[in-house]
Design an enzyme around this catalytic site. Sequence first.
Site, PDB file in Angstrom:
ATOM      1  N   ASP A  66      38.256 -25.933 -14.878  1.00  0.00           N
ATOM      2  CA  ASP A  66      38.099 -26.900 -15.935  1.00  0.00           C
ATOM      3  C   ASP A  66      39.434 -26.655 -16.999  1.00  0.00           C
ATOM      4  O   ASP A  66      40.046 -25.808 -16.697  1.00  0.00           O
ATOM      5  CB  ASP A  66      36.983 -26.720 -16.948  1.00  0.00           C
ATOM      6  N   ASN A 134      24.802 -20.610 -23.552  1.00  0.00           N
ATOM      7  CA  ASN A 134      23.771 -21.489 -23.532  1.00  0.00           C
ATOM      8  C   ASN A 134      23.516 -21.677 -21.963  1.00  0.00           C
ATOM      9  O   ASN A 134      22.680 -22.803 -21.593  1.00  0.00           O
ATOM     10  CB  ASN A 134      24.117 -22.814 -24.166  1.00  0.00           C
ATOM     11  N   HIS A 136      25.736 -22.522 -19.599  1.00  0.00           N
ATOM     12  CA  HIS A 136      26.514 -23.459 -18.926  1.00  0.00           C
ATOM     13  C   HIS A 136      27.400 -22.513 -17.751  1.00  0.00           C
ATOM     14  O   HIS A 136      27.736 -21.597 -18.142  1.00  0.00           O
ATOM     15  CB  HIS A 136      27.884 -24.102 -19.816  1.00  0.00           C
ATOM     16  N   GLU A 141      27.745 -28.423 -19.884  1.00  0.00           N
ATOM     17  CA  GLU A 141      26.709 -27.916 -20.987  1.00  0.00           C
ATOM     18  C   GLU A 141      25.312 -28.266 -20.598  1.00  0.00           C
ATOM     19  O   GLU A 141      24.959 -29.336 -19.883  1.00  0.00           O
ATOM     20  CB  GLU A 141      27.300 -28.741 -22.319  1.00  0.00           C
TER      21      GLU A 141
HETATM   22  C1  F6R Z   1      35.731 -21.072 -18.241  1.00  0.00           C
HETATM   23  C2  F6R Z   1      34.425 -21.588 -18.009  1.00  0.00           C
HETATM   24  C3  F6R Z   1      33.237 -21.151 -18.738  1.00  0.00           C
HETATM   25  C4  F6R Z   1      33.326 -19.638 -19.013  1.00  0.00           C
HETATM   26  C5  F6R Z   1      32.079 -19.334 -20.053  1.00  0.00           C
HETATM   27  C6  F6R Z   1      32.166 -17.826 -20.257  1.00  0.00           C
HETATM   28  O1  F6R Z   1      36.532 -21.664 -16.970  1.00  0.00           O
HETATM   29  O2  F6R Z   1      34.166 -22.254 -17.129  1.00  0.00           O
HETATM   30  O3  F6R Z   1      31.957 -21.399 -18.085  1.00  0.00           O
HETATM   31  O4  F6R Z   1      33.240 -19.176 -17.780  1.00  0.00           O
HETATM   32  O5  F6R Z   1      32.209 -20.031 -21.136  1.00  0.00           O
HETATM   33  O6  F6R Z   1      33.247 -17.690 -21.268  1.00  0.00           O
HETATM   34  P1  F6R Z   1      33.472 -16.033 -21.549  1.00  0.00           P
HETATM   35  O7  F6R Z   1      33.770 -15.054 -20.257  1.00  0.00           O
HETATM   36  O8  F6R Z   1      34.605 -16.055 -22.432  1.00  0.00           O
HETATM   37  O9  F6R Z   1      32.184 -15.480 -22.108  1.00  0.00           O
END
Ligand code: F6R
Length: 258
Positions: A66, A134, A136, A141
Amino acid sequence: MRIVICDDAAAATRTAVDRIAAALRARPASVLGLATGGTMEPVYEGLIAAHRDGLSFAQAVSFNLDEYVGLPPGHPQSYRSYMQRHLFDHVDIAPERTFVPSGEGDPQAASDAYEAALRAHGPLDLQLLGLGHNGHIGFNEPGSSLASRTREKLLTRTTREANARFFKEGETPPRSAVTMGIGTILEARSILVLALGAGKAAAVQGTVEGPVTAMCPGSALQMHPDVTMIVDSAAAADLSLADFYREAEALRRSREGG
Ligand code: F6R
């Protein structure tokens, strides 16, 4: 789904690094799906250390999940610059083989171009995923279609708040991102999820044991035949079958001779 419960975050991260390095050694021209976020920073440190010990990325291709809409690649909080800083600048991967969705211009055109690039180079051999609080995956989301493709997604307030820590004070984190869809992610041959800390326990439980539901996008991974979920014991705290997963993993290791 294979569930690997490690004693602590360091052991879980090491396990993930070893698994990625082994995949790359077995297939040097791997197409890797990469993630960003706090969980991945020590993973990339581990991969850089493995590179110093001889692991080569020279034949690999990478696709990131992303990118924030509205951030140019050179913005310090863009995921392109995150990847340069945390991995690409320190290993021998060719810049033209590293793909990150574009956050500039029309998000739909950027999404379509990304899907076309994935079709040209794919399928992904190994997709690395973090997990949002959450549930995702990527920036899909809750409520995302389980069949979704790369597209622009509005970020929830909780995700924006969680990611605000990476932005300077007074700077507003972007409201949306271009993200690979859940359907896109599920096309990877193999998927590796890393989730650490008590804050991820509910999302891990929903992903592994919950019903398959758009309300917990990670739960879509239950539909994939080759997913390994690596967690530390804090993130495993809500798993009702934790003892069973530990036993299954111990058996698997003893059969593998490890
Ligand atoms: C980032 C992504 C997100 C993160 C997720 C966890 O490229 O795709 O899904 O993997 O938000 O983020 P952290 O590791 O910061 O808790």
